[in-house]
Design a protein around this motif. Sequence first.
Motif, short mmCIF file in Angstrom:
data_model
loop_
_atom_site.label_atom_id
_atom_site.label_comp_id
_atom_site.label_asym_id
_atom_site.label_seq_id
_atom_site.Cartn_x
_atom_site.Cartn_y
_atom_site.Cartn_z
N PRO A 48 0.56 -1.75 0.00
CA PRO A 48 -0.21 -0.13 -0.31
C PRO A 48 1.28 1.06 0.18
CG PRO A 48 0.47 -0.68 2.28
CD PRO A 48 0.14 -1.77 1.54
N GLU A 49 0.47 2.58 -0.40
CA GLU A 49 1.04 3.47 -0.69
C GLU A 49 1.34 3.78 1.18
OE1 GLU A 49 2.95 6.65 -1.41
OE2 GLU A 49 2.07 4.84 -3.30
N ASN A 50 0.32 3.57 1.64
CA ASN A 50 0.59 4.18 3.10
C ASN A 50 -0.05 3.32 4.10
OD1 ASN A 50 0.12 7.21 2.42
ND2 ASN A 50 -2.25 6.81 2.24
N PRO A 51 0.91 2.86 5.25
CA PRO A 51 0.93 1.82 6.21
C PRO A 51 -0.13 1.62 6.98
CG PRO A 51 2.49 3.82 6.82
CD PRO A 51 1.85 4.33 5.97
N HIS A 52 -0.66 0.70 7.35
CA HIS A 52 -1.38 0.16 8.15
C HIS A 52 -1.27 0.83 9.39
CE1 HIS A 52 -2.16 -2.24 4.59
NE2 HIS A 52 -1.80 -3.20 4.81
N ASN A 53 -0.62 1.10 9.94
CA ASN A 53 0.25 0.78 11.70
C ASN A 53 1.15 1.78 11.55
OD1 ASN A 53 -2.81 0.12 13.20
ND2 ASN A 53 -1.82 -2.10 12.24
N ILE A 54 1.48 3.05 12.77
CA ILE A 54 2.33 3.25 12.49
C ILE A 54 2.99 3.24 14.35
CG2 ILE A 54 4.10 5.37 12.05
CD1 ILE A 54 2.08 6.42 10.38
N TYR A 55 4.25 3.30 14.32
CA TYR A 55 4.08 2.79 15.77
C TYR A 55 5.67 4.29 16.59
CZ TYR A 55 1.92 -1.46 15.11
OH TYR A 55 0.82 -2.21 14.75
N PHE A 56 5.97 4.27 17.40
CA PHE A 56 6.48 5.28 18.09
C PHE A 56 7.05 4.91 19.21
CE2 PHE A 56 8.85 8.51 20.15
CZ PHE A 56 9.97 8.91 19.20
N GLY A 57 8.05 4.72 19.93
CA GLY A 57 8.45 3.61 20.83
C GLY A 57 10.07 3.99 21.39
N ARG A 58 10.48 3.99 22.53
CA ARG A 58 12.07 3.85 23.07
C ARG A 58 12.97 2.13 23.17
NH1 ARG A 58 14.90 3.23 28.30
NH2 ARG A 58 12.22 2.65 28.98
N TRP A 59 13.56 2.35 22.24
CA TRP A 59 14.56 0.86 21.76
C TRP A 59 14.53 0.03 23.34
CZ3 TRP A 59 19.75 -0.77 23.78
CH2 TRP A 59 20.15 -2.16 22.92
N ILE A 60 14.39 -0.99 23.95
CA ILE A 60 14.63 -1.08 25.11
C ILE A 60 16.08 -2.66 25.04
CG2 ILE A 60 13.74 -2.48 27.44
CD1 ILE A 60 12.71 0.03 27.10
N ALA A 61 15.82 -3.44 24.99
CA ALA A 61 16.46 -4.05 24.13
C ALA A 61 16.73 -5.45 22.76
CB ALA A 61 17.01 -5.13 25.46
N ASP A 62 17.56 -5.99 22.39
CA ASP A 62 17.35 -6.90 21.10
C ASP A 62 17.23 -8.69 21.71
OD1 ASP A 62 17.41 -5.02 19.10
OD2 ASP A 62 19.54 -4.71 19.15
N GLY A 63 16.33 -9.05 21.15
CA GLY A 63 16.64 -10.61 21.59
C GLY A 63 17.65 -11.40 21.34
N GLN A 64 17.67 -13.16 20.97
CA GLN A 64 18.76 -13.85 20.67
C GLN A 64 19.03 -14.30 19.41
OE1 GLN A 64 20.98 -13.53 23.54
NE2 GLN A 64 19.24 -12.41 24.22
N ARG A 65 18.49 -13.09 18.16
CA ARG A 65 18.53 -13.95 17.11
C ARG A 65 20.00 -14.33 16.47
NH1 ARG A 65 14.38 -15.81 14.69
NH2 ARG A 65 15.10 -15.15 13.08
N GLU A 66 21.18 -13.75 17.19
CA GLU A 66 22.58 -14.26 16.90
C GLU A 66 22.70 -15.52 17.08
OE1 GLU A 66 22.49 -13.04 20.94
OE2 GLU A 66 21.47 -11.87 19.54
#
Length: 460
Positions: free
Chosen positions: A163-181
């Motif tokens: 779509p031209e425009n997003p379905h949802n937009i979010y704004f937040g403060r990053w806390i941490a990343d997961g363990q994908r590595e």
Amino acid sequence: MAPPGILNRYLLLMAQEHLEFRLPEIKSLLSLFGGQFTSSQETYGKSPFWILSIPSEDIARNLMKRTVCAKSIFELWGHGKCPEELYSSLKNYPVEKMVPFLHSGSTYKIKIHTFNKTLTQEEKVKRIDALEFLPFEGKVNLKKPQHVFSILEDYGLDPNHIPENPHNIYFGRWIADGQRELIESYSVKKRHFIGNTSMDAGLSFIMANHGKVKKNDIVFDPFVGTGGLLIASAHFGAYVYGTDIDYNTVHGLGKASRKNQKWRGPDENIRANLRQYGLEKYYLDVLVSDASKPSWRKGTYFDAIITDPPYGIRESTRRTGSQKEIPKGIEKCPESHVPVSLNYHLSDMFFDLLNFSAETLVLGGRLVYWLPVYTPEYTEEMVPWHPCLRLISNCEQKLSSHTSRRLITMEKVKEFENRDQYSHLLSDHFLLYQGHNSFREKYFSGVTKRIAKEEKSGQE
């Protein structure tokens, strides 16, 4: 910490693989660390954006120290269906919650994350500039900021219709990343000792998380193979133990499974695998033993049983027997003391596994195992059950067009009483489950049919 009765909202950015496994993993980990899901949060399905209510940031950080299904978590300050809704939401967010991260002595940067669409640099800058109404007083630092903020835009799941425009937009403060590595650093491709059925690293960690494995637990695998599941549990600080009927696998002998290697080396074994990752101190032992005849005294031993039973496809399903059990028509050797090797039907295997788990798990301990299914015949009623065990989750991983395997997680909720009593109670259910005895035949019948269809198509 939020005041009693008030939960902070967080945005979880999920990885787009193993979709069915994500919710049980997050629910299990939240339960492990003192949080829980609400019913309205079970409707995210395939979306990578999940909004969670969590009691504290500490729980959010602990969650991310374990999960391999989530990429990142953010303290959610605002969200909306369009930019105007997002800005309105941000203006309603309490200023006192923003100030600690926006004051003049702080440094920050703002990142843009889009799902299913790529933005130009000009578009990114425009979105960042539109947030000038927020009370940022600190300095921008793109290399080593104290605080990282993110705008996340969701353009849906269909790459063919963006779509031209997003379905949802979010704004937040990053806390941490997961363990994908961990998926890469523990990759089977880099592992010292492997077998034909060594479990994928990502799935091994998911299984440990479903089992709520934690530091100082004792985790057991009755079909240990080359010990891939032990490695994941040991990484989380659990002491690990296993058994297997295959002498050569337990002792690291015989033909190698790795390409361009004929025989296993003298140091190829499960202990060496744990040593490779600096986890040898968590290794209790691995024994040659038959899962159908566990040689344990009565009592509870394990905090979790996490296993991948053989299906009869790449590894045979065998058990030991006596001379009396030799089928008619086969010559007996009365002087032999070597146990007879017999077929171990899947129905019997899962019957024994559930009974063993009900007897040896601590109350609240979990059993996590794989159940192979022939998809056209599968119904939820076919999943083995036990009066002492409660089904927690049932997740499918497709193997082919006609077969799959389901990751079953169960929790012990009642003390084990009498094995004979349970055998009588469960007999009818497992008679319905006898169809799984022919899983190998059904698996290869599907392969044969597919090859025949391809050959016919080629001739036409």
